[in-house]
Design a protein around this motif. Structure first.
Motif, PDB file in Angstrom:
ATOM      1  N   SER A  94       0.815  -1.221   0.000  1.00 48.04           N
ATOM      2  CA  SER A  94       0.000   0.000   0.000  1.00 48.04           C
ATOM      3  C   SER A  94       0.846   1.268   0.000  1.00 48.04           C
ATOM      4  CB  SER A  94      -0.927   0.011   1.225  1.00 48.04           C
ATOM      5  OG  SER A  94      -1.825  -1.077   1.173  1.00 48.04           O
ATOM      6  N   GLU A  96       0.022   5.794  -0.969  1.00 48.34           N
ATOM      7  CA  GLU A  96      -1.050   6.754  -1.234  1.00 48.34           C
ATOM      8  C   GLU A  96      -0.627   7.793  -2.265  1.00 48.34           C
ATOM      9  OE1 GLU A  96      -4.146   6.737  -0.147  1.00 48.34           O
ATOM     10  OE2 GLU A  96      -3.868   4.931   1.072  1.00 48.34           O
ATOM     11  N   ASP A 128      -4.088   1.635  -9.149  1.00 47.55           N
ATOM     12  CA  ASP A 128      -5.218   2.246  -8.469  1.00 47.55           C
ATOM     13  C   ASP A 128      -5.847   1.266  -7.476  1.00 47.55           C
ATOM     14  OD1 ASP A 128      -6.831   0.475  -9.911  1.00 47.55           O
ATOM     15  OD2 ASP A 128      -7.559   1.995 -11.314  1.00 47.55           O
ATOM     16  N   LYS A 129      -6.978   1.628  -6.892  1.00 48.09           N
ATOM     17  CA  LYS A 129      -7.609   0.816  -5.853  1.00 48.09           C
ATOM     18  C   LYS A 129      -8.043  -0.559  -6.364  1.00 48.09           C
ATOM     19  CE  LYS A 129     -12.160   3.015  -6.513  1.00 48.09           C
ATOM     20  NZ  LYS A 129     -12.810   1.849  -7.152  1.00 48.09           N
ATOM     21  N   ASP A 130      -8.268  -0.672  -7.689  1.00 43.29           N
ATOM     22  CA  ASP A 130      -8.660  -1.951  -8.293  1.00 43.29           C
ATOM     23  C   ASP A 130      -7.453  -2.690  -8.863  1.00 43.29           C
ATOM     24  OD1 ASP A 130     -11.446  -1.560  -7.797  1.00 43.29           O
ATOM     25  OD2 ASP A 130     -11.474  -0.130  -9.473  1.00 43.29           O
ATOM     26  N   GLU A 174      -4.568   8.820  -7.728  1.00 44.00           N
ATOM     27  CA  GLU A 174      -5.260   7.529  -7.739  1.00 44.00           C
ATOM     28  C   GLU A 174      -4.401   6.367  -7.249  1.00 44.00           C
ATOM     29  OE1 GLU A 174      -7.907   6.608 -11.059  1.00 44.00           O
ATOM     30  OE2 GLU A 174      -7.478   8.589 -11.878  1.00 44.00           O
ATOM     31  N   LYS A 176      -2.905   3.626  -5.078  1.00 39.42           N
ATOM     32  CA  LYS A 176      -3.253   2.913  -3.848  1.00 39.42           C
ATOM     33  C   LYS A 176      -2.279   1.767  -3.561  1.00 39.42           C
ATOM     34  CE  LYS A 176      -6.899   4.907  -2.101  1.00 39.42           C
ATOM     35  NZ  LYS A 176      -6.869   5.471  -0.725  1.00 39.42           N
ATOM     36  N   TYR A 177      -1.661   1.245  -4.630  1.00 40.05           N
ATOM     37  CA  TYR A 177      -0.734   0.124  -4.471  1.00 40.05           C
ATOM     38  C   TYR A 177       0.489   0.336  -5.334  1.00 40.05           C
ATOM     39  CZ  TYR A 177      -4.817  -2.248  -2.525  1.00 40.05           C
ATOM     40  OH  TYR A 177      -5.921  -2.568  -1.769  1.00 40.05           O
TER      41      TYR A 177
END
Length: 202
Positions: A94, A96, A128-130, A174, A176-177
């Protein structure tokens, strides 16, 4: 204020200043990369070999004890096929958007050769988050730390010493990872990777 009291305050400020400096030096930024020094061997890392756009079962290296930057293990990547893409990648971790990070690693090479259309990099990719890959600088698939000049030097050397490469990056919107991958596409030779690090900067 008396002279003795002034000297007392000066001495006190020096003591606290030194103490705070020592305390700050003991605080180390957390390394975000899973199994970053490979001491747990296969934990947190996977590999894939591809040829003509298809996954193939080919040995492309593993954990070794004879070429080390530190510790007991390093990752050795071997590619003898000029038409093969060899890829070792860390698990996602993770991060940000907007964070400033530094990523670094130690690399050693032997008989590294570039073939037609060849690409070699230890890169940091953002998602991104997905877990859809985001573009670095708006167009590239990831961030690299080896400059064209440094890569040329590796290609000229029969066998390099351990060399540290590093880069500072502000993560794009965007994010996230993140993950780290060593990619040898249409490149042959042997590469050792050790002590990978990603840390947050102030």
């Amino acid at each position: 204020m008396s002279l003795s009291r002034k000297w007392f305050l000066v001495v006190l400020s020096v003591i606290f200043g030194v103490g705070n400096t020592i305390f700050a030096q003991k605080i180390e930024a957390k390394n975000l990369v899973p199994n970053a020094d490979f001491e747990e061997m296969g934990v947190g890392w996977t590999n894939q070999a591809m040829k003509d756009g298809k996954t193939v079962k080919v040995e492309i290296g593993g954990w070794v004890t004879d070429e080390l930057h530190s510790g007991k293990y390093s990752l050795q990547v071997i590619n003898a096929d000029p038409n093969l893409r060899a890829d070792w990648a860390s698990d996602y971790f993770s991060c940000e958007a907007g964070e400033k990070i530094q990523y670094s690693y130690w690399l050693k090479t032997f008989s590294l050769k570039k073939c037609e259309g060849g690409y070699f990099e230890v890169r940091l990719s953002v998602y991104d988050k997905d877990k859809n890959r985001l573009k670095a600088y708006g167009k590239y698939p990831g961030y690299g730390a080896i400059s064209p000049k440094e890569l040329a030097e590796l290609l000229e050397a029969v066998k390099s010493d351990w060399i540290e490469y590093k880069a500072e990056i502000t993560l794009p919107a965007e994010t996230k990872y993140v993950n780290i991958s060593l990619l040898m596409a249409n490149f042959t030779g042997v590469v050792w990777l050790d002590d990978v690090e990603v840390i947050n900067l102030p």
